[in-house]
Design an enzyme around this catalytic site. Sequence first.
Site, short mmCIF file in Angstrom:
data_model
loop_
_atom_site.label_atom_id
_atom_site.label_comp_id
_atom_site.label_asym_id
_atom_site.label_seq_id
_atom_site.Cartn_x
_atom_site.Cartn_y
_atom_site.Cartn_z
N HIS A 66 1.49 4.54 -2.83
CA HIS A 66 1.52 6.00 -2.68
C HIS A 66 2.83 6.57 -3.24
O HIS A 66 2.84 7.60 -3.91
CB HIS A 66 1.42 6.41 -1.21
CG HIS A 66 0.08 6.19 -0.59
ND1 HIS A 66 -1.10 6.63 -1.15
CD2 HIS A 66 -0.27 5.59 0.59
CE1 HIS A 66 -2.12 6.31 -0.35
NE2 HIS A 66 -1.64 5.67 0.70
N HIS A 80 0.83 -1.21 0.00
CA HIS A 80 0.00 0.00 0.00
C HIS A 80 0.87 1.27 0.00
O HIS A 80 0.65 2.19 -0.80
CB HIS A 80 -0.90 -0.06 1.25
CG HIS A 80 -1.76 1.13 1.50
ND1 HIS A 80 -3.12 1.14 1.28
CD2 HIS A 80 -1.47 2.37 1.99
CE1 HIS A 80 -3.62 2.31 1.63
NE2 HIS A 80 -2.64 3.08 2.06
N GLU A 81 1.83 1.31 0.89
CA GLU A 81 2.64 2.53 0.99
C GLU A 81 3.48 2.75 -0.27
O GLU A 81 3.67 3.88 -0.71
CB GLU A 81 3.54 2.48 2.23
CG GLU A 81 2.80 2.36 3.56
CD GLU A 81 1.75 3.43 3.78
OE1 GLU A 81 1.83 4.50 3.15
OE2 GLU A 81 0.83 3.18 4.59
ZN LIG Z 1 -2.59 5.12 2.49
#
Ligand SMILES: [Zn+2]
Length: 327
Positions: free
Chosen positions: A247, A243-244
């Site tokens: 980003h 997830h990170e």
């Molecule tokens: Zn996030």
Amino acid sequence: MGLRPNLLTRRTAGVASTTLALLLSTAAVGVVPAASAFSAAPTEACAEPADVHSDARVKAGAHAKHEPNELTVKETREREADLAAALRDRANFRAGAGAAALATVTIPVVVHVIQEDSTRAGGNIPDSMINSQISVLNQAYSGATGGAATAFSFQLQKINRVTNPAWFPIVQGSSAERSMKTSLREGGKNTLNIYLGELSDDLLGWATFPKRRLDSMDGVVVLTESLPGGTATNYNQGDTGTHEVGHWLNLYHTFQGGCSGSGDSVSDTPAEASPAYQCPTGRDTCTATGLDPITNFMDYTYDSCMYQFTAGQAARMLTAWNAYRAA
Ligand SMILES: [Zn+2]
């Protein structure tokens, strides 16, 4: 800013401990999910870190403070304008240099293990967990877990172990975080620096979005025990890292913007009013077509629930790579 209960999330999940993908701890009983996590309103600007280009994942049930990776409408508008400008600049640069945009990318990874001492509780995890995390990233980004294949693969370059109680826990937005990254960050725009440690505010992780000018804050912070085989129950299969890094490659949350507007700026992720926690199958919070994308890596569900990026997200990441991180 205080916390805002999100009854909808809890009801949908049907479980007491709601939330969090990004916040861990406090999962306690009946606790209200993290404020940030819940806010359907994308305009919450409170507690934005000094570097607004960062994003975090929180655990369910945590008392959270604002999750730093949730952006306001204004912030996403500025980011989209910046992306367009960066693309124009890069197109001009490439035309002059005769260089082509990249179609596949191997990302060098430097992992910094921030420890308080030599104990496991003090952050000393084995290399095997880090190697497993790299494998999880490679599977997720290749589409091997069920989603679209992206252009990206990951290659571990170095594990840097640092014992420094002043950086444990890593406090999001703090001067200590800044000094840690300033001291440790390695490589150019294309190098993924991952900082592992105990984290503040029940966060599972946070990340910076790409910027045209590289600075020392660039990178991804991940809770050590969220790595595969870690102790962060429901968040210990390595998808906080997935997830990170999303980003870091310019993806927003699937619930960015809620039901209206351009949402997460990706056309094939159905609109979602607010973050989903746990694994609420069938959740549908917007009238627009499509169920909520709860299995997407950019939502807040349990690691066991999320397994895919979409083709639109893959395209967005590659476009951003060529705009911001390609040599
Ligand atoms: Zn996030």
